[in-house]
Design a protein around this motif. Sequence first.
Motif, mmCIF file in Angstrom:
data_model
loop_
_atom_site.group_PDB
_atom_site.id
_atom_site.type_symbol
_atom_site.label_atom_id
_atom_site.label_comp_id
_atom_site.label_asym_id
_atom_site.label_seq_id
_atom_site.Cartn_x
_atom_site.Cartn_y
_atom_site.Cartn_z
ATOM 1 N N GLU A 37 -3.456 -8.061 -7.484
ATOM 2 C CA GLU A 37 -3.629 -7.416 -6.173
ATOM 3 C C GLU A 37 -4.738 -8.103 -5.394
ATOM 4 O O GLU A 37 -4.650 -8.328 -4.192
ATOM 5 C CB GLU A 37 -3.999 -5.934 -6.349
ATOM 6 N N TYR B 132 -3.370 -10.337 -2.288
ATOM 7 C CA TYR B 132 -3.482 -9.468 -1.115
ATOM 8 C C TYR B 132 -4.910 -9.362 -0.575
ATOM 9 O O TYR B 132 -5.189 -9.814 0.520
ATOM 10 C CB TYR B 132 -2.908 -8.072 -1.423
ATOM 11 N N ARG C 216 4.735 -6.104 -2.188
ATOM 12 C CA ARG C 216 5.065 -5.251 -3.350
ATOM 13 C C ARG C 216 6.500 -5.472 -3.815
ATOM 14 O O ARG C 216 6.758 -5.601 -5.028
ATOM 15 C CB ARG C 216 4.830 -3.781 -3.008
ATOM 16 N N PHE D 256 1.902 -6.430 -12.518
ATOM 17 C CA PHE D 256 0.685 -6.285 -11.710
ATOM 18 C C PHE D 256 -0.564 -6.706 -12.471
ATOM 19 O O PHE D 256 -1.611 -6.931 -11.878
ATOM 20 C CB PHE D 256 0.535 -4.838 -11.222
ATOM 21 N N ASN E 32 3.068 3.631 3.456
ATOM 22 C CA ASN E 32 2.505 3.808 2.126
ATOM 23 C C ASN E 32 1.279 4.705 2.197
ATOM 24 O O ASN E 32 0.508 4.630 3.148
ATOM 25 C CB ASN E 32 2.120 2.441 1.566
ATOM 26 N N LEU F 54 -1.084 -2.566 -4.005
ATOM 27 C CA LEU F 54 0.301 -2.955 -4.208
ATOM 28 C C LEU F 54 0.992 -2.090 -5.245
ATOM 29 O O LEU F 54 2.214 -2.016 -5.284
ATOM 30 C CB LEU F 54 0.382 -4.426 -4.635
ATOM 31 N N THR F 55 0.198 -1.439 -6.090
ATOM 32 C CA THR F 55 0.769 -0.608 -7.132
ATOM 33 C C THR F 55 1.267 0.731 -6.581
ATOM 34 O O THR F 55 1.945 1.473 -7.276
ATOM 35 C CB THR F 55 -0.277 -0.317 -8.233
#
Lengths: 281, 555
Positions: free
Chosen positions: B40, B44, B346, B369, B250, B256-257
């Motif tokens: 992540e 990101y 994601r 991840f 989101n 991202l999880t």
Amino acid sequence: MCVMWLGQADDVSVMGAKAANLHRLASAYRVPPGFCLTTAAFAQWQAEGEPDSVPLTVQPALIHAYRQLAEMTASAAPRVAVRSSALDEDSRNASFAGQYESYLNVAGLAALQDKIVACWRSASAERVQQYRQHAHLEIVTRMAVLVQILVPADVSIVAFSINPITGSRADIVINANWGLGESIVGGLTTPDSYEVNKSDLTVRIRKNGAKERMCIVSPTGMHTVSVPRPMRSQSVLNAAQIREIAKLTRDLEATMGWPVDIECAYKADTLYLLQCRPVTA
Amino acid sequence: MPHTLPIPADFPVQWADPNDAQSLWQYHSTYYSAPHTPLEFEIYMQRVSEGFKIENPFFLCRCLRLNGYFYETYLFHETPSENIETLYETTISPMLATLADKWEHEYFPVIRQELTRWETFDVQHATLMELVAHLDETMARNTTLFSFHDRLVCPAILAMSQFEDLYHDLFGAEEDGKLHQLLHDLETHSLKSARDLWRLSRQARNMPVVRNILLETPVADVLAELAASDEGQTFLAGFNAYLRDYGKNNQHLFYLTSPSWREDPTPVIQNLKNYAAQPERDFSAENEQSKHARAQALAECRARLADYPQPVIEKFEFLLRVAQVGTFLYDEHVYWIEIPTMYHTRQLVLALGQRLTETGVIQQGDDVFYLTCAEIRQSASTPGTALHAIVTERRAEMARFATLTPPPMLGTLPDENASAPINPFLESFMRLLGIPLPPSEEPDTLRGYAGSAGIVTGPVKILQRPDEAEKLRPGDILVTNTTTPVWTPLFASVAGLITDAGGVLGHSAVVAREFGIPAVVGTGQATSILKDGQIVELNGNTGQVRMSKNQGGQA
């Protein structure tokens, strides 16, 4: 003759010094159009016992003149500045600047007559008498009143054709602020300032002023307001305008034959000359 | 003297670059409460930081992952006071003047193009090699998209704060209500998503079976129950259409999880349930009224400015326009940058997870991840190596990190005697965050900024996260630290809002005004002082919250 037009009169002795100066300039420079109620009108008013209204013999000429201003500006009730113009004011040896009344944003005949009378009354005021006694002048007052189209200035400027601090004749000094010139003349805030070389009109020093307050026209005449913060750090004049002002100042000094202290103003892109007096020593 | 902060014993830090110890690193629990996995962070979070730096004349920022947690440091550029005029002339004014134009003709077309490339890439059917190539592309795309973030947000913040200054100087500070009216009526996607959900809830109220399900059934069972009847299925069609439009959203931006609404619509269902319980309200009529009020406020301003110098009138009109654009972009950019970057990144990682599970590299999709980029690339080019042990180790490490309490600041505090750098953006930004006010002198009163007009009395509900929306009941006053765009849908479920942080131009206040609910922002400590169920009187006109002695006591 009770009413005389700037640029057209032939006897300046009855116009008062302020109006006489402007009259002299009106033919060659862009001076807001205006007329003068001469010392004769004042004398008439005094003879009638200083009543609350303009003497009947003076009214027709006054009404006619105001109507002509209306036609010039295509406005039913043009906004004017009503200012005293005493015979000894603005002469080379004594400046009575600020000693008499001046009214801004006067519109309509009724208000106009009101303010004219108010200017006349101020001439009789004791404080003025005392000032005159101090300056060793005769007690007899002779007064004219200048009625001029008001320029609701975007930017106002005070300029000297010499450096008022150092006395240098090689400098032109310019102070400028948003709105009406009263904020500069009255010392209400620190304006932008420039020192310009008289010879080639280049800017030697420029200082951005704090410009925290400005004067704007209001229904009651004029009031002082805050300059919005985003405009305080902004220069009020651009390079072309500084040059135009410096050139005007230099030309006026040459025309008048003595160092000048001028007030002028921009409304959109047009530069108006509002006052021109000698720099007092 | 600059002051080096002591490193807590339970939060050990080894600076990879010893120079990093000289900077001030900050951890913001509101936005980044949980630790990030290395993946992540790499694909990101680091891309976000990188993007922020591009064409940014105001500051540089860097980030570090310390014990899993995201820390950032900002270096604000200083301008000597004699150069401020030039900064405005050469940088800030042009930036404001070109904002609308650049958004429309430069940034937006590029953003649209980048998003289309994602949308047209078929993650389901791509090969592992194609996905890995797409991963590199995605990282670069994240940087590109976030490079627009501060090119939008910085001028937006500057414009809003300059307009606020100008407005106060011209019309007085008591006129804030009118100032905000002029910036109103945002047609942003986030507000539209709340209004569209509201419309769905009104439809639901007119469908007896659906209404009953929404009001009585627990969140987890709602979809199944709706599918069990004809009426419910009709409603579901509308619900699914809503998810098609807004499903990329989101609850946890920057993680991202976290599943998108499309994958897990629980938050949407919860909001829908809350909306269905709210009394009738005509948002369209309110919108019309608000537009009318805005036109009137503007006419009044123009009338008052009639005698002002023309340059002042022009400045007013200019800053008004830019502030309106800025207020719009301040909300809207999230729809075009944060949400799609999250979603597509994601989806790509999940697809990679699927492939790597099929080839036995990892045991289940989610494990991906916990791999690094290098390991993912390695697995694609030299298949066969199982990474189960590494994943187990990293999961354990992340579980351990999750128990830690990250200190809000690490590194070195600047000299407290040194004056703050002159940086117009920083000044505007601090105001946006809400400069703390001195506490009220009146007893039982909290003091904050008047964020949105109106007075309301009701019980308080303290929420740490928008996921806690199930706690809300009609008539509740929401109390929280601060709100982000993720909280927007909740605004239609509450009667008022109180926040710890934020100023009158921040998200909480702006959205509260759009929803017409009273708000007091920047109180400092409402979340610690108030208790759930406590009755308060919220005065959004004066910025005061009066606490009653009645504790309420309802959880």
